[in-house]
Design an enzyme around this catalytic site. Sequence first.
Site, PDB file in Angstrom:
ATOM      1  CG  ASP A   1      24.531  27.899  25.314  1.00  0.00           C
ATOM      2  OD1 ASP A   1      24.847  26.401  25.606  1.00  0.00           O
ATOM      3  OD2 ASP A   1      25.848  28.274  24.649  1.00  0.00           O
TER       4      ASP A   1
ATOM      5  CG  ASP B   1      25.416  22.349  24.886  1.00  0.00           C
ATOM      6  OD1 ASP B   1      24.373  23.522  24.626  1.00  0.00           O
ATOM      7  OD2 ASP B   1      26.461  22.419  23.481  1.00  0.00           O
TER       8      ASP B   1
END
Length: 408
Positions: free
Chosen positions: A98, A283
């Site tokens: 992430d 992201d």
Amino acid sequence: MVGFIGSSVIALAILELVQGQINHFNVDLEQANGLAMSTPGRVQRALAKYNIVDENINARVRSSAGASIELESAYIDVEYIGQIGIGTPPQLFNMDFDTGSSDIWVPSIACGVSCGSQHRFNPNKSSTFEAGNNASWALRYGDGSNVIGVTGRDTIHLGNVSQPNQTFGLVSYETAQFAVDKFLDGIFGLGFPPLSLTNISSSIVEELYSSGSIPAPIVSFYLGHNRDGGKGEVLFGDINQNFFEGELRYIPVTLKKYWQVDLNNIIVDGQEVVNKTLPAIVDTGTTLLIVPPYIAKAIHSVIPGAEYSPMFGWRIPCSFAGQPTVEAITFKLGNEDFPILLTDFVRAKTSPTVGGINATQMCFSGVAQANTPLIILGDSFLRAYYSVFDFGNARIGLAKSRPGAIVQ
């Protein structure tokens, strides 16, 4: 953004491909079917990570609680998780890689029923574990979800590469939003240290580079389309040119916390729809491309048959995905243009609209709207572009993904 219940979740194995001294390592991704979180639910989770609260979204989530949909194969979005080891001998965990967070954390044996069926780290079974100073840490999001635990240090194993004395979080409690995904145990944060809540001084990518384990302080992502098999790769320390066409174009990071860049415009049907520079966060842990309502409306206005539902968000006729079109939406990041074909915004199959057997089959859009001051460029954007996150130069490189690229 954390990967939660996915319309499709990726299980993967980390493979060591270099003989002798390690100088890079990669992660291959395989596809497995799961349940779908509603579009409002996904938007709520993405916004919560940045402490943005949209009460309209929250109300829609509350009104549709439990409205998960079993998916069939249609141009389905994917989430990406990979297996790492922690401790000596390694205890294995499935992690979300992430770029929207900076901490590595997993459930510990101190976590009771709140951690569900997730794997738990047992410090007593690792000969290299070192307890922290009993300082607690917590992730608290705008939607009320949270994770609480303490820190420790141990060896992190990725394939045959190991990073000793790495700080990570040991979770003792988490709310249900984190425990419902049976494929995911924890988070492997790849953001900048100022975002960290476990007080790391440098990213594990930078630590691997400093120790000579990888040749460059970079991490690269190829996120495959479901229509091409849904596979992908995360590569540490190197760039895999088999997965992109042309040259990488680099955009400077404007805030070394998130991977934040300037979005200077969005071009829809030849018209500029953004009249000021907006912050955009790249992201890998967020499925959707999330924009303010006026941008979402402009994008979907050029997609035939697109419709907005207060319950489900934007939807597109599923048949649109197979149409031969060169029409695209262009995102201007820094001084570079990055077009995405309209057909690439078709995401996951949902129920037919009113009209019975002859009704148009509608799919969720990869673009969602929310009352947000920033743009979140999640996987709906990143599947179109091979991405390189360069810690050393604080920049993001993007190049057009090679269609139908095969992960070996």
